[in-house]
Design a protein around this motif. Structure first.
Motif, PDB file in Angstrom:
ATOM      1  N   LEU A 129       0.830  -1.222   0.186  1.00 45.34           N
ATOM      2  CA  LEU A 129      -0.198  -0.009   0.083  1.00 45.34           C
ATOM      3  C   LEU A 129       0.865   1.249  -0.020  1.00 45.34           C
ATOM      4  O   LEU A 129       1.670   1.497   0.948  1.00 45.34           O
ATOM      5  N   PHE A 130       0.797   2.179  -0.983  1.00 46.24           N
ATOM      6  CA  PHE A 130       1.437   3.501  -1.119  1.00 46.24           C
ATOM      7  C   PHE A 130       0.419   4.460  -0.507  1.00 46.24           C
ATOM      8  O   PHE A 130      -0.903   4.631  -1.335  1.00 46.24           O
ATOM      9  N   ALA A 131       0.728   5.390   0.351  1.00 47.16           N
ATOM     10  CA  ALA A 131      -0.248   6.352   0.981  1.00 47.16           C
ATOM     11  C   ALA A 131       0.522   7.622   0.675  1.00 47.16           C
ATOM     12  O   ALA A 131       1.570   7.889   0.770  1.00 47.16           O
ATOM     13  N   ASP A 167       3.843  19.978   3.814  1.00 43.60           N
ATOM     14  CA  ASP A 167       2.664  19.486   4.702  1.00 43.60           C
ATOM     15  C   ASP A 167       2.306  18.003   4.001  1.00 43.60           C
ATOM     16  O   ASP A 167       1.111  17.544   4.224  1.00 43.60           O
ATOM     17  N   GLU A 168       3.258  17.449   3.191  1.00 38.89           N
ATOM     18  CA  GLU A 168       3.001  16.232   2.776  1.00 38.89           C
ATOM     19  C   GLU A 168       3.950  15.070   3.170  1.00 38.89           C
ATOM     20  O   GLU A 168       5.058  15.193   3.673  1.00 38.89           O
ATOM     21  N   TYR A 169       3.046  13.937   3.327  1.00 41.71           N
ATOM     22  CA  TYR A 169       3.920  12.616   4.031  1.00 41.71           C
ATOM     23  C   TYR A 169       3.413  11.516   2.971  1.00 41.71           C
ATOM     24  O   TYR A 169       2.528  11.644   2.490  1.00 41.71           O
ATOM     25  N   ALA A 170       4.519  10.663   3.042  1.00 39.47           N
ATOM     26  CA  ALA A 170       3.914   9.353   2.319  1.00 39.47           C
ATOM     27  C   ALA A 170       4.210   8.206   3.304  1.00 39.47           C
ATOM     28  O   ALA A 170       5.115   8.293   4.105  1.00 39.47           O
ATOM     29  N   VAL A 225      -6.234  11.819   2.716  1.00 42.39           N
ATOM     30  CA  VAL A 225      -5.356  10.399   2.544  1.00 42.39           C
ATOM     31  C   VAL A 225      -5.847   9.772   0.984  1.00 42.39           C
ATOM     32  O   VAL A 225      -7.167   9.605   1.005  1.00 42.39           O
ATOM     33  N   GLU A 226      -4.848   9.415   0.526  1.00 41.65           N
ATOM     34  CA  GLU A 226      -5.255   8.606  -0.826  1.00 41.65           C
ATOM     35  C   GLU A 226      -4.122   7.608  -1.021  1.00 41.65           C
ATOM     36  O   GLU A 226      -3.192   7.821  -0.430  1.00 41.65           O
ATOM     37  N   MET A 227      -4.524   6.319  -1.442  1.00 40.41           N
ATOM     38  CA  MET A 227      -3.329   5.473  -1.542  1.00 40.41           C
ATOM     39  C   MET A 227      -3.606   4.938  -2.980  1.00 40.41           C
ATOM     40  O   MET A 227      -4.584   4.968  -3.761  1.00 40.41           O
ATOM     41  N   ALA A 279      -1.188   7.636  -6.287  1.00 40.78           N
ATOM     42  CA  ALA A 279      -1.611   7.881  -4.955  1.00 40.78           C
ATOM     43  C   ALA A 279      -2.017   9.623  -4.837  1.00 40.78           C
ATOM     44  O   ALA A 279      -3.054  10.083  -4.529  1.00 40.78           O
ATOM     45  N   ASP A 280      -0.859  10.253  -5.437  1.00 41.93           N
ATOM     46  CA  ASP A 280      -0.978  11.774  -5.484  1.00 41.93           C
ATOM     47  C   ASP A 280      -1.997  12.295  -6.357  1.00 41.93           C
ATOM     48  O   ASP A 280      -2.708  13.208  -6.057  1.00 41.93           O
TER      49      ASP A 280
END
Length: 146
Positions: free
Chosen positions: A13-15, A61-64, A103-105, A123-124
């Motif tokens: 899973l890539f979030a 403000d982005e995380y993965a 959140v998207e994945m 995901a982005d």
């Protein structure tokens, strides 16, 4: 890590996680509160991902996150756990504002052959669409009459 999960036959899973309304928090409540919110997001994500994968801030403000994911729900449980953690924080926090994230994945099957960059790009792209519908209000409604 991705190649190891694929070799072992695991789904990955890539979030892509993005803080909502950082500019509003910075402008209205201070940059210290914005920094607090960014750190909080990192702590919550690390707590949720734990040993199943890795997560971190990738800029602004982005995380993965990348994690082994064997459930058949296309990441819904992961998304729900993230949103629940923020709901719990916001309900008990004395901050005048809510901290929320979008959140998207992308769930990659073991037999797929995507790079980390390509999977996160999927995901982005979904996150970009989801952010169009986000609420642009952060202030809590304190009702002291209850």
């Amino acid at each position: 890590m991705v190649s190891q999960l694929k070799t072992q036959g695991h789904r990955t899973l890539f979030a892509y996680i993005d803080m909502d309304n950082l500019k509003i928090i910075n402008d209205r409540y201070s940059h210290d509160e914005g920094d607090f919110s960014l750190k909080l997001i990192g702590e919550i994500l690390v707590d949720i991902v734990q040993e199943e994968g890795i997560t971190g801030r990738i800029g602004g403000d982005e995380y993965a996150g990348v994690l082994k994911y064997e459930k058949e729900d296309h990441g819904r449980d992961f998304r729900n756990r993230i949103h629940q953690a923020f709901q719990d924080f916001n309900r008990t926090s004395e901050k005048a504002y809510n901290v929320t994230v979008s959140v998207e994945m992308y769930l990659m099957e073991a037999e797929e052959d995507l790079t980390l960059h390509d999977a996160l790009s999927h995901a982005d792209a979904s996150l970009y669409e989801a952010k169009k519908n986000r609420v642009k209000s952060v202030a809590k409604n304190f009702d002291h009459n209850n």
